[in-house]
Design a protein around this motif. Structure first.
Motif: not given
Ligand SMILES: [Zn+2]
Length: 242
Positions: A205, A208, A229, A231-232
Motif C-alpha cells: 500500500c 501506509c 487497505c 492497515s490504513c
Molecule cells: Zn495502507
C-alpha cells in the motif's frame, strides 16, 4: 435496485480528484504555518526593542535622581541663605563663628550636590545619544520586519487563490462520482491527512507502506467494488487496471 457502477471509471475519477485534493492539502498545510511565521518575526522584532527599553528605563531613573538632587540642592541653598540672614543677629563671637562654619559646611555640601547633578546630566546626554542611535536602528529593523510580514501575507493570498482554483477544478469532477463512493472517499480524505486513494505497488500500500495480500490484489483487479487497505483503510487501486 442498485445501479451497476463502472468501478474502473469511478476510480479513474477518484484518481483525478485525489491528485487535486492532495495538492489542496499541501497548500492548506503550508498556509496554516504562515501565521506562526508572522508571530515569530514579530517576536524577534520585539526582542530587538529590549535594548531601547533598558536605555529608556535608565533615562527615567536618571531623571528621577536628578529631580531629587535638584530639590535637595534648592532646599539646602535656602537653608544657607537663612543662616546667612541670621548671621548678624547673633550676640557672641562664638555663635558667629559656629554659624560661619555651618554656612561653609552647607555650601560645601551643596557644591558636592551640584557636581552630582552635573554628572547625572552628562550621563543623560550619553543615554540620549544612544537612544537616538537605537531608535534609528530599530526603525530600520521595523522596516525589514514589515517587509517580511507583507511577503508572508502576500503568500497567504497566493495560497488561498491556488486553493480556490483547485477546489473549483475538484468540483467539476465530483458530479461524475457516485455519491456513496464520494462520501467514503471524503471521510477518509478528512481523517487521513488529505490522502484517501492510493496505489498498490509490489503488493505494498503506497499510503501506509504495509504489505497487501495477493487476495486483496485480486479483489482490486476484479473491479467490482472499492477495496480498502486493511492497515490504513485508504481506498486501493492498481495503476495497470486503469
Ligand atoms: Zn495502507
Amino acid at each position: 435496485m442498485a445501479e451497476t457502477l463502472n468501478i474502473k471509471e469511478q476510480i479513474k475519477q477518484l484518481v483525478s480528484l485525489q491528485d487535486i485534493d492532495g495538492k489542496i492539502y499541501a497548500l492548506k498545510t503550508a498556509k496554516d504555518e504562515l501565521p506562526q511565521e508572522i508571530a515569530s518575526l514579530q517576536k524577534s522584532f520585539e526582542e530587538k526593542k529590549a535594548h531601547l527599553n533598558s536605555l529608556e528605563d535608565r533615562s527615567k531613573a536618571l531623571a528621577v535622581r536628578r529631580k531629587e538632587k535638584e530639590l535637595e540642592l534648592s532646599s539646602q541653598e535656602e537653608n544657607v541663605k537663612k543662616l546667612n540672614s541670621q548671621l548678624f543677629s547673633l550676640k557672641t563671637n562664638k555663635e558667629y563663628q559656629t554659624m560661619l562654619e555651618q554656612i561653609a559646611g552647607g555650601k560645601a555640601d551643596n557644591s558636592v550636590r551640584e557636581e552630582e547633578i552635573l554628572k547625572i546630566m552628562d550621563e543623560q546626554d550619553v543615554i540620549k545619544a544612544e537612544v537616538t542611535k537605537e531608535k534609528a536602528r530599530l526603525n530600520e529593523e521595523e522596516k525589514k520586519f514589515l517587509e517580511q510580514k507583507k511577503k508572508v501575507e502576500e503568500r497567504v493570498i497566493e495560497l488561498e487563490s491556488a486553493i480556490n482554483d483547485l477546489t473549483a477544478k475538484g468540483k467539476q469532477i465530483i458530479p461524475s462520482i457516485d455519491k456513496r463512493i464520494y462520501a467514503v472517499y471524503e471521510r477518509i480524505l478528512k481523517a487521513l491527512h488529505g490522502l484517501a486513494l492510493v496505489k498498490v505497488e509490489n503488493y505494498t500500500c503506497q499510503g501506509c507502506f504495509i504489505s497487501v495480500t495477493p487476495q486483496v490484489v485480486n479483489e482490486i483487479k476484479m473491479l467490482e467494488r472499492l477495496v480498502t487497505c486493511e492497515s490504513c483503510a485508504r481506498i486501493l487501486y492498481l495503476e495497470e487496471d486503469l
